[in-house]
Write an enzyme that holds these catalytic residues in place. Structure first.
Site, mmCIF file in Angstrom:
data_model
loop_
_atom_site.group_PDB
_atom_site.id
_atom_site.type_symbol
_atom_site.label_atom_id
_atom_site.label_comp_id
_atom_site.label_asym_id
_atom_site.label_seq_id
_atom_site.Cartn_x
_atom_site.Cartn_y
_atom_site.Cartn_z
ATOM 1 N N GLU A 35 0.833 -1.201 0.000
ATOM 2 C CA GLU A 35 0.000 0.000 0.000
ATOM 3 C C GLU A 35 0.871 1.257 0.000
ATOM 4 O O GLU A 35 0.712 2.151 0.818
ATOM 5 C CB GLU A 35 -0.965 0.019 1.181
ATOM 6 C CG GLU A 35 -2.057 -1.024 1.098
ATOM 7 C CD GLU A 35 -3.070 -0.733 0.010
ATOM 8 O OE1 GLU A 35 -3.262 0.447 -0.316
ATOM 9 O OE2 GLU A 35 -3.634 -1.701 -0.534
ATOM 10 N N ASP A 36 1.835 1.288 -0.879
ATOM 11 C CA ASP A 36 2.667 2.475 -1.079
ATOM 12 C C ASP A 36 3.604 2.790 0.065
ATOM 13 O O ASP A 36 4.175 3.875 0.087
ATOM 14 C CB ASP A 36 1.806 3.720 -1.338
ATOM 15 C CG ASP A 36 1.212 3.692 -2.725
ATOM 16 O OD1 ASP A 36 1.843 3.108 -3.599
ATOM 17 O OD2 ASP A 36 0.127 4.246 -2.916
#
Lengths: 1161, 342
Positions: free
Chosen positions: A777-778
Site C-alpha cells: 500500500e505504497d
C-alpha cells in the site's frame, strides 16, 4: 546518500566562491557565448528574458503599480470636490495624490516607509507608506493651497515600485534581511504576510448571450461596471418576445418600448438596427412591435419614458429631491440601464439605444441559430481581478466615506453662528486620518472586502501566504480563485477549457471541492491593466472607421460591413475589416499603441472587437510573417550577448502579446518546422503551458495527467529551504530540511524559478522491489544508515508570541525570574530552561511541563487607580500572579530564538521560537515528484538491504505495485536520467516536451557498464545471494512532506472531560478520546455485543449515578426525592450524564421526563 | 561442502590506503555474506557521540553541527584500547572509554571562513595511541567541512568521541561501501537475465569474469553447484586501514559465534545440573558440542578475548578455518536445525 562509495571517492572540495562566480558569468546556466545559435533550439531564451523583465509575480506588481501611480489619481479626480451645504462659497479640492513621496522629493528618493519589511514581519507591524494629497481650499475669502497632507497609510506590496526593495541588489536585500529570491507581490499587515488572490470573473461591460434550451429562453446580459455603479442589464425572451430586464425596474419592459425610450422611435429604425435586411431575423422580431402598440399604446419617446418611469423601483437617498415619473424614466434609461454607457447631457440616449439594439440583435441571432451563444467558460470571456483593482475599489469606498465624514464635520463647524477664529478646514481633516489606514489594513488582514457603494460583501479575498516551502509561496502568488460557488454541482466551470492553453496551467488545480475552480497561471502569462480608450477610438476613426454616431442605421447590418467594437461598445463601421486589423496590428507592433491592446474579428457577428480593458489574460508569441519567423539568429545573438532584452523584441515587432480572444483568431505553430503559409505566430516554448509548480515535474508529458495534478498539490507540502532569510524568520510554523539537494533531473522551469537554489527534497537511491512486506500500500522501506547520515532530516520551528499588557491602573504584566531551590541554589525543574530574565535561554532544552516564558500578570489589574499612588506602582511579586507559558509536547524542543520588541500599539512583544530536529521515523510521509506519496513502513539496517556489486544500497525501497495503475512513466525516465547523470557527473533535464532523451541516457548507462534499462543485479543483504530478478535501481528525487507522525500521534486512556456533558474531550490538542462513532456503534449492535456497547458508550464515557424516584419518575438526590418528600421508592442507578442533562434541560422547559423502572428479568 | 579441510582461502588482489580488493574462496556463501555484514555493522570504531556546545553563533543549529561532527571519521586503529562507555565504571565519560576533542573557531576577518575537520584538536590523554585524530584524506588535508562562519561568528565545542558499532549509528561504520560479488558468469543461474533480445549483448560483463572460466554451453547445468569464489571490494572511510577492517570484522563474527556457543553450553551445563537434559533438543546435543565447550569456554571466554590483538595478523586464517571452527561447521551441516536448535 546511500551510495556511500560515491561520496567517498568523488569528494572534491569546491571553491567557496563558486556560486558567486556563476552569477558573474555573462550568460546564465551553462550556455556559452560562443555556442552556435540555433533558432529552433534557442528561441526558448526569450523565456528567461521575459521573466527577467517581468519576474514571476509580475501580474500582482503591475496591477499594484498601476493602482498607486494612476488609479489613485483617477479616484481623486472623480471625487475631487468637497462643498459645504452651509457656506456656499466654501470648497476643498484635491489636486494631487502620492504614495510614499512628498511633493518636493526627488524621483529617486527612498520611499518613506516606517520600517523595512522584515522588521515589520518580526514586530507585527504593517508595512505601509503614507498617502499624501495636495489640497486647495478656501479659508474665509482666501484660497489656500496645502501640499503633502497625510490622509492615511497605504499597505505596500513587496517589490512593487513603492517598496524599498524595488530594484535593489542582492547585497542591499541581504542587509535588509530579505531573500533576493522571494517573489514579492504580497502585503505585510500586522506582521503576517497576506496575499490578495487573483479573482476570476465574467467580463464586465460585455454582452454575454446564453440560452436555456429547456425553458426556451435566450438572454443577453451585460454587467455594467463603473466607478459609481455596478448593475446587470438583461435582454431576455419571454413567450417568444424580447424584453429588457433590470433590477431597478419592477417588471420587464418590451424591448421596443425600451428602444423608443432611448430615442430610437421609428419602428423602421428599430427593425433595421436589430435585423438589418435579414428576412429570418425580421420574422422572429416582428412580434415585438405588437405589444407596445396594442397593449400599452406607446408611440413616442415621452410615452415610453413615462412607461418606464412608472415601473422604476425608487430608492431615494436622503436629501435628494423628488422626481417626476418622466424624470424617473429619463434617469433610469440614462443612468441605470447599461450604466457603463454614459450619456453626457442626459438627452442624447441614442448610444444607449444602439447598445440595447445590439443586445436584442444578439438575442435574435441566438433564437435563429442556437449555436450563436457565448461560452461563459471560455477564458476570453473572463477577466482577472488583481490586488490593484481590489485595492482601488476599497480605497475609493474609504475615500468617499472619509470625504463625507469630513464634509459633515465641516458643516457642523460652519453651522455654529459665531466663530472666534476663521475656519480652517484642515483642522478637522486629521480627525479621520486613521480611517483610511485602518480600513485598508482591516480589509487585507481579514479578507472581508465590503464596499458600501456597491453593497458588496466579499469574504476570503486575502490569504496568509503559505511559507511551507518556496514553491508553496510561489504557487500562492500565481493562484486564481473563481467567484463560482464551490457547492454547486456543475462541471462546466471546472472542466479544462481548450482556450486555457498557454494561459492557465493545465495541471495545477486542487483535488476535491475546489477542483477546477482554483487555477494557476502558466509561466508566461501576463495580465493586462486598464488602458485609455479615447486615443484608441480616435485611432480607429483615423484608420477609416465610420463613426457610428453619424451612420444611417440602415447601413449598419449590411453584408461585408463590419461593426467595430471598443471594449464591447459599438463605435463604428468598416467595409474593410482585414485591412483595418492589419493596420491596427501594425500600429501595435510598431509600439505606437500599447502592446496589450488586442484586436480580433468575429465573422459570425461581422464584428471587430478591440479590447483595452484590464484583467485580460495574455501571453507573448513570436510573430510569423509570410511563413517566416520574425525572430532570427541575429536577434537571439543579441539577446545572448545581453544587448537586447525582452522589451526590445517587443519594440521591434518580433514578439507580441496576444490575449485569449486574439489568440483564438490566429494560427500558431508549435515549432519552427511546422510553420505554414498561413501561420501567423510561433510559440516561444511549449513547456510554458505549465505553471511554476507543475514545472518541477520531470518528464510530465510521460505521466498520466492526474499524477501531475497530485504532484502540484504535494510539491507545496514538501519540506525544504524556504528563503535565504529562513533563519531570520520567526513564523508560527516553519519546516526546514537539513540537507536539501537540487534534483539530479532538473527542468528548465526549475532553473527559471530558482528551485535549484531553494530546493525541497533529496536525491534518494531507489530500488523498485518488494522487501519485507512492510512496503505494501505504497509504504516505503528506508535505509537506517541513510537516516543516520542525514537523509530526510528536518527542523521544525514553532513560534509562541506573548504580549505584555499595560493596564489602565498603571499596573502591567511582567516577566519574573526563575525560582531557585532553597537548598541547592539551582533553579527548580520547571524553570531549568529559563534565564535570569524569566525568558527561555537560547540553546537550552525545554521538556514537556517546563516553563519558557515566566509571565506574571497583576492581581489587581481591574482595580481603579484611585486611592493608589499612581507614581509608585508596586512591581513586587506580591501584586502579581504567575501565568507561565508551559511547553507541552511529546518530544522536547530547544529554544532557537527569543525576540523582545514593541508592537505598533506600544506593548511589549515577546516571541520565542522553539526548534525540534527530526529524523524520519515510521509513518512519516514522503513523495516523489510524480504524485506518488507513501509513508515509511519500516526502517532497515543497511547491511540487511540489497546492494549492487559496487556495494551501493538503496536509501528507499519502493514497491513496484506503485507503477502499473499509476502509469507514472515519467518517474521511470527520471530514474534512468538520474542514474545516467550520477554516472556521468552531469545534471540531466526532464523538461516537459523536451529534456534529455531516453536513448542518450541509456547510452550513457551502457558506456558506464550498466544495463540500458536502468536495471541492476542486486544481492540480498540478508543471505548474500543474488536476487533472481533484476531490480530497477537509481536516483529519484524524493520530497519529505510536512505530515509527520510526531505531530499526529495520539492515544488516551483517561483524560480530561468536557464540563457540560462530562464526556471525554475531542481532538488531539485537548488530549481527547477516540470516538466510537455511530457506524461503529451500529456494528456493535449488529453483532449483539450489548455489554461492550454499554461499556463504550456509558461506562467509559460519562456514567453518572442518579437516584430515581420510582414513584414520581423524577430524579432525586442522596436517596431522597424532593418531589415526593420521601426516600421510600428512590433507587440508585447509572445513566449517561448526557441523559441526565437532557432530563434537566427538559424540566427547565416545563417538560417532565419520567423514568419508570422495572425489573429486567 | 569442501572435501578437504584446508578452510577458506583469501587472495588479496589489490590494496590501497583506503580500500582492499580480495577474493574469498573455499567457503560457504553464508559465511562470506556474514563477513560482509560483520564488516559493515559490527566493527567498533570511534566517533563523536556527545557534543558540549559552549558557543555557537553560526547559522547552523546546535543539533545540526553535532550531527555533522558525529559523521566526521576519526582515527580508530587503536580503538580496542578503549572500553565501551556502557561497560566503563565511570559515570559520564572518562579517558578509559572516550576521547575528547575540542574545536574553537572564530572568524575575525571579512568574508567567509570555513571550519574543517582538521580544526578539531584531540586532547592529549591518548597521545601515544592512534586514536581520535580526524581523518584528512583530501588533497589539501583539510578534512570534511563542518560549517562556514562569517565575521564575529564563533563555534566553540567540546566533543566526546566514544567507541561504538555501526548497528547503533552509521557514523561508527568503518566502511563506505562493501562490494560483493560471486559467480560472474551466472553459471549457477541464481539470477534471470532480463533482456529484450539478447542477454549477452544487453548485459555488461562483470570485471571478475576474467577470473573465472566462461560457461561451456554444452555442459549440463549442475543444480547442486554452490558458489565458491567471493569477490570483495571494501572501501573504508579511513578510520581503520582496510586489512584491519576485514580482520576485525572476522573477529567480531567469531566472537558472536563464540557467544552463541558459550551460551548454549551454559544452558547445557545448567540443564545437566538440574538433571533434565532430555528436555532440550535431541539427546545428541551435548556430545556434538562437546568439542565446542572447550572452544567457547577457554579460548574465547570473556576478557581474554576482549584485547583482540592476539587474533589479529596472519595466523588468523588457518587458525580459524582449520581447527576449531571447521569441525564445528562440519558438524553443523549434519545437524538438523528443526529438531536441534529449540
Amino acid at each position: 546518500m546511500g551510495s556511500a562509495s560515491k561520496s567517498g571517492r568523488d569528494h572534491k572540495h569546491s571553491e567557496p566562491d563558486e556560486a558567486f562566480n556563476e552569477l558573474l558569468k555573462p550568460v546564465y546556466k551553462g550556455k556559452e557565448l560562443t555556442d552556435k545559435i540555433d533558432t529552433v533550439e534557442d528561441k526558448w531564451n526569450l523565456l528567461p528574458a521575459f521573466l527577467k523583465v517581468k519576474g514571476l509575480v509580475k501580474q500582482h506588481l503591475d496591477s499594484f503599480n498601476y493602482f498607486v501611480d494612476r488609479d489613485l489619481k483617477k479616484i481623486i479626480q472623480a471625487n475631487q470636490l468637497i462643498l459645504s451645504d452651509i457656506v456656499p462659497d466654501f470648497y476643498l479640492k484635491y489636486t494631487d495624490i502620492r504614495v510614499g513621496h512628498k511633493s518636493n522629493a526627488s524621483p529617486d528618493a527612498p520611499i518613506e516607509v516606517l520600517l523595512p519589511p522584515h522588521e515589520c514581519r518580526l514586530r507585527d507591524i504593517t508595512y505601509s507608506a503614507p498617502i499624501y494629497v495636495d489640497v486647495e481650499y478656501t479659508r474665509g475669502k482666501k484660497i489656500i493651497m496645502h501640499r503633502d497632507l497625510e490622509i492615511g497609510r497605504m499597505p505596500i506590496m513587496l517589490r512593487s515600485n513603492k517598496c524599498i526593495l524595488n530594484g535593489k541588489s542582492e547585497e542591499v536585500m541581504a542587509s535588509l534581511n530579505e531573500c533576493p529570491l522571494d517573489p514579492g507581490g504580497y502585503f505585510i499587515v500586522n506582521g503576517t504576510e497576506k496575499v490578495i488572490l487573483v479573482q476570476e470573473q465574467l467580463s464586465k461591460n460585455r454582452i454575454i448571450v446564453e440560452s436555456d434550451e429547456k425553458k426556451n429562453i435566450v438572454q443577453a446580459s451585460v454587467t455594467s461596471s463603473t466607478h459609481e455603479r455596478k448593475s446587470k442589464t438583461y435582454v431576455v425572451t419571454k413567450n417568444g418576445k424580447i424584453y429588457l430586464k433590470h433590477n431597478s425596474i419592477s417588471e420587464e419592459v418590451p424591448i421596443v418600448i425600451a428602444l423608443k425610450a432611448a430615442g430610437i422611435i421609428s419602428d423602421l429604425e428599430i427593425l433595421q438596427l436589430i435585423c438589418g435586411s435579414n428576412q429570418k431575423y425580421q420574422d422572429i422580431f416582428a412580434i415585438n412591435f405588437e405589444e407596445p402598440l396594442v397593449k400599452h399604446n406607446i408611440h413616442t419617446q415621452k410615452e415610453a419614458l413615462l412607461f418606464i418611469g412608472e415601473r422604476v423601483k425608487t430608492i431615494r437617498r436622503f436629501g435628494a429631491p423628488k422626481l417626476s415619473k418622466l424624470e424617473e424614466g429619463i434617469e433610469a434609461v440614462a443612468n441605470t440601464v447599461v450604466a457603463h454607457i454614459t450619456c453626457e447631457d442626459g438627452n442624447d440616449l441614442k448610444e444607449k439605444g444602439l447598445y440595447l439594439a445590439i443586445m436584442a440583435r444578439r438575442v435574435v441571432m441566438a433564437i435563429e441559430n442556437p449555436k450563436m451563444v457565448d461560452d461563459i467558460d471560455y477564458v476570453g470571456n473572463k477577466r482577472l481581478e488583481l490586488a490593484g483593482q481590489l485595492m482601488s475599489l476599497l480605497f475609493e469606498d474609504l475615500f468617499k466615506k472619509f470625504n463625507s465624514e469630513f464634509k459633515m464635520n465641516i458643516d457642523k463647524t460652519l453651522k455654529k453662528p459665531n466663530r472666534a477664529n476663521e475656519f480652517d478646514a484642515l483642522l478637522t481633516i486629521n480627525v479621520y486620518s486613521s480611517h483610511i489606514s485602518h480600513g485598508l489594513e482591516r480589509a487585507i488582514s481579514t479578507g472581508n472586502w465590503s464596499l458600501k457603494r456597491f453593497k458588496m460583501e466579499r469574504a476570503g479575498v486575502t490569504h496568509v501566504l503559505s511559507r511551507l516551502s518556496y514553491i508553496s509561496a510561489l504557487g500562492m502568488m500565481t493562484r486564481i480563485s473563481s467567484q463560482f460557488e464551490k457547492s454547486r454541482k456543475v462541471s462546466g466551470p471546472r472542466a479544462l477549457q481548450p482556450s486555457q492553453f498557454g494561459m492557465l496551467c493545465t495541471a495545477d488545480t486542487p483535488e476535491g471541492e475546489a477542483c477546477g475552480l482554483v487555477k494557476n497561471l502558466a509561466l508566461m502569462t501576463h495580465i493586462t491593466t486598464d488602458d485609455e480608450e479615447a486615443p484608441i477610438r480616435q485611432i480607429c476613426y483615423n484608420l477609416g472607421v465610420e463613426d457610428i454616431r453619424f451612420v444611417d442605421f440602415s447601413s449598419i447590418h449590411v453584408a461585408k460591413s463590419y461593426t467595430v467594437h471598443l471594449n464591447g461598445t459599438i463605435i463604428g463601421l468598416t467595409k474593410f475589416p482585414g485591412n483595418f486589423m492589419k493596420l491596427f496590428r501594425f500600429l501595435r507592433r510598431s509600439g505606437k499603441i500599447s502592446p496589450f491592446i488586442s484586436v480580433f474579428a468575429n465573422s459570425y457577428q461581422s464584428a471587430i472587437h478591440i479590447a483595452t480593458d484590464g484583467g485580460r489574460i495574455c501571453r507573448p508569441l513570436i510573430i510569423v510573417e509570410n511563413g517566416i519567423s520574425r525572430v532570427k539568429e541575429e536577434h537571439l545573438r543579441k539577446l545572448k550577448l545581453g544587448e537586447w532584452g525582452f522589451d526590445d523584441f517587443l519594440k521591434n515587432g518580433l514578439v507580441e502579446y496576444m490575449d485569449v480572444n486574439e489568440e483564438n483568431d490566429s494560427y500558431i505553430a508549435l515549432y519552427e518546422p511546422n510553420i505554414e503559409k498561413t501561420t501567423t505566430h510561433l510559440e516561444i516554448e511549449p513547456f510554458t503551458v505549465l505553471g511554476a509548480v507543475a514545472g518541477l515535474i520531470p518528464y510530465p508529458h510521460h505521466n498520466q495527467s492526474p499524477r501531475n495534478t497530485y504532484q502540484c498539490a504535494m510539491g507545496k507540502q514538501a519540506i525544504g529551504a524556504i528563503a535565504y532569510n529562513q533563519f531570520k524568520r520567526i513564523d508560527t510554523l516553519l519546516y526546514l530540511m537539513c540537507y536539501p539537494q537540487q534534483p539530479m533531473v532538473k527542468t528548465k522551469t526549475i532553473e527559471l524559478i530558482d528551485y535549484d537554489k531553494l530546493p525541497a527534497g533529496q536525491n534518494a537511491t531507489v530500488a523498485v522491489m518488494s522487501y519485507s512486506g512492510y512496503d505494501i500500500e505504497d509504504a516505503l522501506v528506508l535505509n537506517k544508515s541513510s537516516l543516520d547520515r542525514g537523509f530526510g532530516r528536518c527542523q521544525v520551528l514553532k513560534k509562541h508570541t506573548e504580549v505584555l499588557k499595560k493596564y489602565p491602573n498603571h499596573t502591567k504584566d511582567i516577566v519574573s525570574g526563575m525560582k531557585v531551590d532553597a537548598e541547592t541554589g539551582e533553579p527548580i525543574w520547571q524553570h531549568e530552561s529559563l534565564g535570569p530574565d524569566g525568558l527561555g535561554e537560547v540553546g537550552l532544552k525545554v521538556d514537556s511541563g517546563q516553563v519558557y516564558i515566566n509571565k506574571c500578570i497583576p492581581v489587581n489589574a481591574g482595580d481603579s487607580m484611585l486611592g493608589n499612588n499612581p507614581n509608585m506602582p508596586n512591581y513586587g511579586m506580591g501584586n502579581h500572579r504567575e501565568t507561565p507559558v508551559y511547553y507541552r509536547a511529546p518530544e522536547p524542543s530547544y529554544i532557537d530564538q527569543v525576540m523582545m520588541s514593541t508592537s505598533s500599539n506600544d506593548q511589549s512583544l515577546i516571541k520565542v521560537l522553539l526548534r525540534q530536529t527530526r529524523r524520519p521515523e515510521l509513518g512519516d510521509k514522503f513523495s516523489s515528484r510524480h504524485g506518488q506519496k507513501g509513508v515509511c513502513g519500516i526502517i532497515v539496517n543497511q547491511e540487511d538491504l540489497p546492494f549492487n556489486d559496487n556495494g551501493i544500497s538503496p536509501d528507499i525501497i519502493m514497491n513496484p505495485h506503485g507503477f502499473p495503475s499509476r502509469m507514472t512513466v515519467g518517474k521511470m525516465i527520471e530514474l534512468i536520467s538520474g542514474k545516467a547523470g550520477v554516472l556521468n557527473g552531469s545534471l540531466e533535464y526532464g523538461t516537459c516536451f523536451g529534456g534529455s532523451k531516453l536513448e542518450d541516457m541509456s547510452k550513457i548507462l551502457v558506456d558506464k557498464g550498466f544495463n540500458y534499462s536502468g536495471k541492476d543485479m542486486l544481492y540480498s543483504g540478508i543471505t548474500g545471494e543474488c536476487l533472481q530478478a533484476y531490480i530497477f535501481f537509481g536516483p529519484i528525487y524524493y520530497q519529505k512532506l510536512k505530515h509527520m507522525v510526531l505531530d499526529k500521534m495520539h492515544a488516551r486512556a483517561r483524560g480530561p472531560r468536557a464540563v457540560l456533558t462530562r464526556q471525554p474531550t475531542e481532538g488531539r490538542s485537548r488530549d481527547g478520546g477516540l470516538r466510537l462513532g455511530e457506524m461503529e456503534r451500529d456494528c456493535v449492535i449488529a453483532y449483539g455485543a450489548s455489554q461492550l456497547l454499554l461499556e463504550r458508550l456509558m461506562l467509559s464515557s460519562d456514567a453518572f449515578d442518579v437516584d430515581v424516584c420510582n414513584q414520581c419518575g423524577l430524579m432525586g438526590f442522596h436517596g431522597w426525592c424532593n418531589n415526593c418528600k420521601t426516600s421510600e421508592k428512590v433507587i440508585g442507578m447509572k445513566i449517561p450524564y448526557a441523559a441526565k442533562l437532557l432530563f434537566q434541560e427538559l424540566i427547565s422547559m416545563n417538560i417532565a421526563p419520567k423514568l419508570r423502572l422495572g425489573d429486567v428479568f | 561442502m569442501q572435501s578437504d579441510n584446508s578452510g577458506p582461502i583469501v587472495k588479496i588482489r589489490d590494496v590501497q590506503p583506503d580500500c582492499v580488493n580480495f577474493v574469498l574462496s573455499e567457503c560457504d556463501l553464508a559465511l562470506a555474506n556474514s563477513v560482509r555484514r560483520s564488516i559493515m555493522a559490527e566493527v567498533p570504531t570511534l566517533a563523536i557521540d556527545i557534543v558540549e556546545i559552549e558557543e555557537n553563533s553560526t547559522v547552523l543549529a546546535d543539533e545540526f553541527i553535532s550531527h555533522r561532527l558525529g559523521l566526521i571519521p576519526l582515527q580508530s586503529d587503536d580503538v580496542d584500547s578503549l572500553l565501551y562507555n556502557r561497560d566503563c565504571s565511570c559515570g559520564d565519560y572518562c579517558e578509559l572509554c572516550s576521547v575528547v576533542l575540542t574545536l574553537h573557531a572564530k572568524c575575525t576577518s571579512e568574508g567567509i571562513q570555513t571550519v574543517y575537520a582538521r580544526d578539531l584538536l584531540v586532547e592529549p590523554n591518548h597521545s601515544n595511541l592512534k586514536i581520535g585524530q580526524p581523518i584528512l584524506n583530501d588533497d589539501a588535508n583539510k578534512g570534511s567541512v563542518i560549517c562556514k562562519i562569517k565575521k564575529h561568528q564563533e563555534l566553540k565545542v567540546k566533543c566526546i568521541a566514544k567507541k561504538g558499532i555501526s548497528k547503533e549509528h552509521a557514523k561508527w561504520s568503518p566502511v563506505a561501501a562493501v562490494g560483493f560479488e560471486y559467480d560472474p558468469w551466472n553459471k549457477l543461474k541464481h539470477t534471470d537475465y532480463w533482456y529484450e533480445e539478447d542477454a549477452d549483448k544487453e548485459w555488461p560483463k562483470s570485471d571478475y569474469c576474467a577470473y573465472e572460466e566462461p560457461p561451456n554451453p554444452d555442459e549440463k547445468f549442475d543444480y547442486t553447484a554452490k558458489p565458491n569464489n567471493f569477490y570483495f571490494d571494501v572501501e573504508t572511510v579511513g578510520t581503520i586501514n582496510p586489512n584491519e577492517v576485514i580482520l576485525r570484522g572476522i573477529r567480531e563474527l567469531r566472537n558472536k559465534v563464540a557467544g552463541v556457543i558459550y551460551s548454549l553450553d551454559e544452558i547445557v551445563a545448567r540443564n545437566a545440573n538440574e538433571g533434565n537434559a532430555e528436555n532440550i533438543g535431541g539427546a545428541g546435543f551435548g556430545t556434538v558440542y562437546g568439542g565446542a565447550t572447550q572452544y567457547g569456554g577457554t579460548a574465547y571466554g570473556g576478557t581474554a578475548y576482549g584485547g583482540g590483538t592476539q587474533y589479529g595478523g596472519t595466523a588468523y586464517g588457518t587458525q580459524y578455518g582449520g581447527t576449531a571452527y571447521g569441525n564445528n561447521s562440519a558438524g553443523n551441516d549434519d545437524y538438523n536445525p528443526t529438531t536441534g536448535w529449540d
